[in-house]
Design a protein around this motif. Structure first.
Motif, PDB file in Angstrom:
ATOM      1  N   SER A  61      -9.146  33.250 -14.768  1.00 57.32           N
ATOM      2  CA  SER A  61      -8.714  34.136 -13.481  1.00 57.32           C
ATOM      3  C   SER A  61      -8.958  35.884 -14.183  1.00 57.32           C
ATOM      4  CB  SER A  61      -7.181  33.741 -13.284  1.00 57.32           C
ATOM      5  OG  SER A  61      -6.814  34.907 -12.251  1.00 57.32           O
ATOM      6  N   LEU A  62      -8.402  35.891 -15.271  1.00 57.79           N
ATOM      7  CA  LEU A  62      -8.665  37.430 -15.729  1.00 57.79           C
ATOM      8  C   LEU A  62     -10.167  37.642 -15.604  1.00 57.79           C
ATOM      9  CD1 LEU A  62      -7.401  39.978 -16.599  1.00 57.79           C
ATOM     10  CD2 LEU A  62      -7.294  38.948 -18.859  1.00 57.79           C
ATOM     11  N   GLN A  63     -10.739  36.784 -16.365  1.00 57.10           N
ATOM     12  CA  GLN A  63     -12.197  37.236 -16.341  1.00 57.10           C
ATOM     13  C   GLN A  63     -12.941  37.374 -15.095  1.00 57.10           C
ATOM     14  OE1 GLN A  63     -14.276  34.878 -19.361  1.00 57.10           O
ATOM     15  NE2 GLN A  63     -16.315  34.960 -18.169  1.00 57.10           N
ATOM     16  N   ARG A  64     -12.658  36.585 -14.069  1.00 58.31           N
ATOM     17  CA  ARG A  64     -13.086  36.789 -12.733  1.00 58.31           C
ATOM     18  C   ARG A  64     -12.785  38.153 -12.181  1.00 58.31           C
ATOM     19  NH1 ARG A  64     -11.692  31.549 -12.180  1.00 58.31           N
ATOM     20  NH2 ARG A  64      -9.946  32.054 -11.095  1.00 58.31           N
ATOM     21  N   ALA A  65     -11.464  38.513 -12.403  1.00 60.41           N
ATOM     22  CA  ALA A  65     -10.963  39.840 -11.919  1.00 60.41           C
ATOM     23  C   ALA A  65     -11.714  41.177 -12.602  1.00 60.41           C
ATOM     24  CB  ALA A  65      -9.449  39.987 -12.208  1.00 60.41           C
ATOM     25  N   LEU A  66     -11.783  41.086 -13.826  1.00 60.66           N
ATOM     26  CA  LEU A  66     -12.491  42.049 -14.477  1.00 60.66           C
ATOM     27  C   LEU A  66     -13.999  42.199 -14.380  1.00 60.66           C
ATOM     28  CD1 LEU A  66     -10.851  41.518 -18.155  1.00 60.66           C
ATOM     29  CD2 LEU A  66     -10.544  43.450 -16.556  1.00 60.66           C
ATOM     30  N   ALA A  67     -14.604  40.808 -14.238  1.00 57.85           N
ATOM     31  CA  ALA A  67     -16.008  41.033 -13.872  1.00 57.85           C
ATOM     32  C   ALA A  67     -16.263  41.591 -12.434  1.00 57.85           C
ATOM     33  CB  ALA A  67     -16.613  39.430 -13.902  1.00 57.85           C
ATOM     34  N   SER A  68     -15.270  41.535 -11.480  1.00 59.31           N
ATOM     35  CA  SER A  68     -15.383  42.108 -10.040  1.00 59.31           C
ATOM     36  C   SER A  68     -15.467  43.731 -10.034  1.00 59.31           C
ATOM     37  CB  SER A  68     -14.537  41.271  -9.208  1.00 59.31           C
ATOM     38  OG  SER A  68     -13.186  41.901  -9.350  1.00 59.31           O
ATOM     39  N   GLN A  69     -15.152  44.240 -11.286  1.00 60.16           N
ATOM     40  CA  GLN A  69     -14.860  45.756 -11.152  1.00 60.16           C
ATOM     41  C   GLN A  69     -16.251  46.274 -11.148  1.00 60.16           C
ATOM     42  OE1 GLN A  69     -11.772  47.243 -10.786  1.00 60.16           O
ATOM     43  NE2 GLN A  69     -11.720  44.911 -10.161  1.00 60.16           N
ATOM     44  N   PRO A  70     -16.427  47.379 -10.288  1.00 62.68           N
ATOM     45  CA  PRO A  70     -17.595  48.077 -10.458  1.00 62.68           C
ATOM     46  C   PRO A  70     -17.942  49.029 -11.683  1.00 62.68           C
ATOM     47  CG  PRO A  70     -16.340  48.905  -8.652  1.00 62.68           C
ATOM     48  CD  PRO A  70     -15.641  47.716  -9.541  1.00 62.68           C
TER      49      PRO A  70
ATOM     50  N   ALA B 214      -7.824  31.564 -26.635  1.00 64.87           N
ATOM     51  CA  ALA B 214      -7.560  31.305 -27.990  1.00 64.87           C
ATOM     52  C   ALA B 214      -7.238  32.508 -28.931  1.00 64.87           C
ATOM     53  CB  ALA B 214      -8.671  30.411 -28.714  1.00 64.87           C
ATOM     54  N   SER B 215      -8.089  33.419 -28.879  1.00 66.91           N
ATOM     55  CA  SER B 215      -7.799  34.860 -29.616  1.00 66.91           C
ATOM     56  C   SER B 215      -7.230  35.819 -28.625  1.00 66.91           C
ATOM     57  CB  SER B 215      -9.271  35.101 -29.948  1.00 66.91           C
ATOM     58  OG  SER B 215      -9.965  35.552 -28.942  1.00 66.91           O
ATOM     59  N   ALA B 216      -6.875  35.502 -27.442  1.00 70.26           N
ATOM     60  CA  ALA B 216      -6.222  36.592 -26.970  1.00 70.26           C
ATOM     61  C   ALA B 216      -6.663  37.841 -26.746  1.00 70.26           C
ATOM     62  CB  ALA B 216      -4.731  36.777 -27.466  1.00 70.26           C
ATOM     63  N   THR B 217      -8.073  37.687 -26.421  1.00 61.17           N
ATOM     64  CA  THR B 217      -8.907  39.207 -26.504  1.00 61.17           C
ATOM     65  C   THR B 217      -9.802  39.162 -24.989  1.00 61.17           C
ATOM     66  OG1 THR B 217     -10.572  38.101 -27.402  1.00 61.17           O
ATOM     67  CG2 THR B 217      -9.231  39.389 -28.795  1.00 61.17           C
ATOM     68  N   ALA B 218     -10.189  40.135 -24.750  1.00 61.83           N
ATOM     69  CA  ALA B 218     -11.094  40.546 -23.639  1.00 61.83           C
ATOM     70  C   ALA B 218     -12.081  41.323 -24.103  1.00 61.83           C
ATOM     71  CB  ALA B 218     -10.342  40.903 -22.278  1.00 61.83           C
ATOM     72  N   ARG B 219     -13.439  41.232 -24.040  1.00 60.99           N
ATOM     73  CA  ARG B 219     -14.326  42.052 -24.402  1.00 60.99           C
ATOM     74  C   ARG B 219     -15.214  42.305 -23.060  1.00 60.99           C
ATOM     75  NH1 ARG B 219     -14.236  38.113 -28.038  1.00 60.99           N
ATOM     76  NH2 ARG B 219     -13.509  38.563 -29.995  1.00 60.99           N
ATOM     77  N   VAL B 220     -15.100  43.479 -22.698  1.00 59.91           N
ATOM     78  CA  VAL B 220     -15.781  44.132 -21.432  1.00 59.91           C
ATOM     79  C   VAL B 220     -16.847  45.078 -21.930  1.00 59.91           C
ATOM     80  CG1 VAL B 220     -15.354  45.140 -19.490  1.00 59.91           C
ATOM     81  CG2 VAL B 220     -13.256  43.811 -20.320  1.00 59.91           C
ATOM     82  N   GLU B 221     -18.195  44.796 -21.232  1.00 62.93           N
ATOM     83  CA  GLU B 221     -19.179  45.694 -21.403  1.00 62.93           C
ATOM     84  C   GLU B 221     -19.578  46.500 -19.993  1.00 62.93           C
ATOM     85  OE1 GLU B 221     -22.740  43.969 -23.122  1.00 62.93           O
ATOM     86  OE2 GLU B 221     -21.429  43.054 -24.565  1.00 62.93           O
ATOM     87  N   GLY B 222     -19.777  47.491 -20.008  1.00 62.95           N
ATOM     88  CA  GLY B 222     -20.452  48.357 -18.964  1.00 62.95           C
ATOM     89  C   GLY B 222     -19.644  49.637 -18.740  1.00 62.95           C
ATOM     90  N   GLU B 223     -19.806  50.292 -17.491  1.00 60.60           N
ATOM     91  CA  GLU B 223     -19.308  51.767 -17.481  1.00 60.60           C
ATOM     92  C   GLU B 223     -17.899  51.889 -16.802  1.00 60.60           C
ATOM     93  OE1 GLU B 223     -21.125  54.310 -18.443  1.00 60.60           O
ATOM     94  OE2 GLU B 223     -22.530  53.078 -19.379  1.00 60.60           O
ATOM     95  N   ILE B 224     -17.068  51.767 -17.504  1.00 61.71           N
ATOM     96  CA  ILE B 224     -15.589  51.749 -17.153  1.00 61.71           C
ATOM     97  C   ILE B 224     -14.720  52.167 -18.305  1.00 61.71           C
ATOM     98  CG2 ILE B 224     -15.088  49.306 -17.708  1.00 61.71           C
ATOM     99  CD1 ILE B 224     -13.527  48.948 -14.900  1.00 61.71           C
ATOM    100  N   GLU B 225     -13.663  52.945 -17.753  1.00 59.11           N
ATOM    101  CA  GLU B 225     -12.546  53.437 -18.805  1.00 59.11           C
ATOM    102  C   GLU B 225     -11.676  52.370 -19.270  1.00 59.11           C
ATOM    103  OE1 GLU B 225     -12.626  56.594 -19.875  1.00 59.11           O
ATOM    104  OE2 GLU B 225     -14.462  57.016 -18.671  1.00 59.11           O
ATOM    105  N   ARG B 226     -11.361  52.464 -20.371  1.00 65.01           N
ATOM    106  CA  ARG B 226     -10.367  51.650 -21.018  1.00 65.01           C
ATOM    107  C   ARG B 226      -8.959  51.697 -20.575  1.00 65.01           C
ATOM    108  NH1 ARG B 226     -10.003  49.337 -26.048  1.00 65.01           N
ATOM    109  NH2 ARG B 226      -7.924  48.662 -26.950  1.00 65.01           N
ATOM    110  N   ALA B 227      -8.566  52.679 -19.895  1.00 69.79           N
ATOM    111  CA  ALA B 227      -7.269  52.731 -19.227  1.00 69.79           C
ATOM    112  C   ALA B 227      -7.392  51.991 -17.975  1.00 69.79           C
ATOM    113  CB  ALA B 227      -7.025  54.281 -18.809  1.00 69.79           C
ATOM    114  N   ALA B 228      -8.494  52.200 -17.330  1.00 69.71           N
ATOM    115  CA  ALA B 228      -8.684  51.351 -15.973  1.00 69.71           C
ATOM    116  C   ALA B 228      -8.746  49.746 -16.264  1.00 69.71           C
ATOM    117  CB  ALA B 228      -9.954  51.690 -15.261  1.00 69.71           C
TER     118      ALA B 228
END
Length: 63
Positions: free
Chosen positions: A17-26, A36-50
């Protein structure tokens, strides 16, 4: 790539669910959420705070 430590996920469904929400961001081009590792890795043009705000809006905590 931005890597976040995510707490509050109780199952693989939470991670999906979290992956879908993050992937939907511009500006986001790739997302991997690993329960298992409690991590989210995100690539793209978006700020960490966002990303942290979005994770928290989904009911989890991120740092």
């Amino acid at each position: 790539m931005i890597e976040l430590h995510v707490t509050g996920m109780s199952c693989g469904g939470c991670a999906a669910s979290l992956q879908r929400a993050l992937a939907s961001q511009p500006g986001v081009t790739h997302v991997e959420v690993d329960f298992a590792s409690a991590t989210a890795r995100v690539e793209g043009e978006i700020e960490r705070a966002a990303l942290i705000a979005l994770v928290e809006a989904q009911g989890f905590n991120a740092s």
